[in-house]
Design an enzyme around this catalytic site. Structure first.
Site, short mmCIF file in Angstrom:
data_model
loop_
_atom_site.label_atom_id
_atom_site.label_comp_id
_atom_site.label_asym_id
_atom_site.label_seq_id
_atom_site.Cartn_x
_atom_site.Cartn_y
_atom_site.Cartn_z
CE1 TYR A 109 -3.66 2.58 1.13
CE2 TYR A 109 -1.74 3.59 2.20
CZ TYR A 109 -3.04 3.68 1.74
OH TYR A 109 -3.72 4.85 1.87
CD GLU A 193 -6.49 4.41 -0.36
OE1 GLU A 193 -6.57 4.87 0.79
OE2 GLU A 193 -7.42 3.85 -0.94
#
Ligand code: ADP
Ligand code: MG
Length: 385
Positions: A109, A193
């Site tokens: 991530y 993101e």
């Protein structure tokens, strides 16, 4: 403002972030053609909506043949996809993104967010990327960025090390982080993101999903970003309001609010809540509201079927109470309003405003202060029920 995954990937790609090739399809036959053009043996068909959580909700599916790509596209297109992030109403899938299926070795991530406490942009990362990130207890790595210096190489190396991206992957990882940061700054993004950022079986770093949202207050100076807006993903009442210079946000209560100034709107919503009801919306008519603007505000608030009473709260400085009153009278003539109206007017031309309301023959409740107004609005809900 939010954009779709395929738009976010195109944008990040243009800044040098490695993203998979892909084809956007609005119909199943386009998805099949896209898969054939991309080539390979298996594909991923991805519903394009402005919300994540698609993987777990069946909105990201693997296909082993172009025919299967077509079948999945037919299943997804036009359906309402409900994910953990859409709310119960879900979002209608208007297009899908077809990509070659990557062979994933690791899912990471990586994100950039505005850290309000630090008053800086922060780079955040985790080794637990993918659809289970919310359940994961893996530690988040965080580097806050000095705006004068920008993201520094040593910070990128630190994050890369924490993600286990060493050896041949270190340089591409640093380059990727710098590219994401440049994109963030140059587009006035509020959030980027990449989840998952994957290491493929071939040892390459690729952004397999991307979510970018932009600062609405900066859109005017970013025509390229403004063009990415998808009105189908927005509340029609909010679009209508913005076209009339009104600042409207839909909420889930039953007291419609028409107020001037964001601060007074917040105070009004608090007062309604304090008296035991919930606001149906936030609506700021702004300064210098004309009768037409007030009338439009009523029209928009009344398109919400949950609205059972309307509270008008105006503290007129630049505004004029007589104009507001004229707007209320005009709205009630044009719109057949069948819910109670409570009006609290104060400030410039208040006497004239109250006189217009009193002489209009409208059966509305006029009060002197906000507390009385909120109390009367909530009481009128009870009376209606
Ligand atoms: P969401 O975050 O909305 O669930 P993602 O795009 O992250 O959607 O997809 C969910 C999961 O599907 C990813 O974590 C990844 O494991 C897998 N996935 C997504 N795109 C691909 C792809 N091109 N190839 C292989 N797997 C993929
Ligand atoms: Mg994702």
């Amino acid at each position: 403002m939010n954009v779709h995954e395929f738009q976010a990937k195109e944008l990040l790609g243009s800044y040098g972030v490695p993203v998979p090739p892909g084809a956007v399809a609005y119909a199943p036959h386009q998805a099949v053609a896209g898969a054939c053009e991309l080539g390979g043996e298996s594909w991923v068909v991805k519903a394009q909506i402005h919300a994540g959580g698609r993987g777990k909700a069946g909105g990201v599916r693997v296909a082993e043949s172009p025919e299967e790509v077509g079948r999945i596209a037919a299943e997804l297109l036009g359906t309402r996809l409900v994910t953990a992030q859409t709310g119960p109403a879900g979002s209608v899938v208007g297009r899908v993104l077809v990509e070659p299926a990557s062979r994933i070795a690791r899912e990471l991530y990586l994100g950039l967010v505005v850290d309000r406490a630090a008053q800086r942009t922060a780079l955040i990362a985790s080794t637990a990327g993918g659809v289970e990130i919310e359940e994961s207890e893996a530690k988040l790595v965080r580097e806050t960025i000095d705006p004068a210096l920008g993201l520094q190489d040593f910070q990128c190396r630190k994050v890369a090390a924490a993600l286990g991206l060493g050896g041949d992957l270190l340089r591409p990882a640093v380059k990727l982080m710098r590219s994401v940061y440049r994109c963030f700054v140059e587009t006035d993004a509020l959030q980027v993101e990449i989840n998952p950022l994957v290491v493929t079986a071939e040892g390459e770093l690729v952004a397999l999903d991307a979510k970018v949202s932009f600062d609405d207050n900066a859109i005017a100076r970013r025509p390229g970003i403004a063009a990415l807006r998808d009105l189908d993903e927005e509340d029609p009442k909010e679009i209508d309001a913005s076209e009339h210079g009104l600042n409207y946000i839909a909420l889930d209560g039953s007291v419609g609010c028409i107020v001037n100034g964001a601060g007074l709107a917040m105070a009004t919503m608090d007062a309604i809540t304090l008296h035991g009801a919930r606001p149906a919306n936030f609506l700021d008519v702004g300064g210098g509201a004309t009768p037409e603007k007030v009338s439009n505000a009523f029209r928009i608030v009344l398109t919400d079927p949950n609205v059972k009473t309307i509270l008008v709260n105006i503290f007129a400085g630049i505004n004029r109470c007589d104009w507001i009153a004229e707007g209320i009278v005009a709205a009630s003539r044009e719109l057949e309003i069948d819910v109670p109206i409570v009006a609290r007017l104060a400030g410039t031309n208040v006497e004239e405003g109250r006189r217009i309301l009193a002489e209009s023959g409208l059966s509305l409740i006029s009060t002197e202060n906000l507390d009385e107004a909120a109390s009367a609005a909530v009481a009128s809900l009870g009376a209606a029920a």
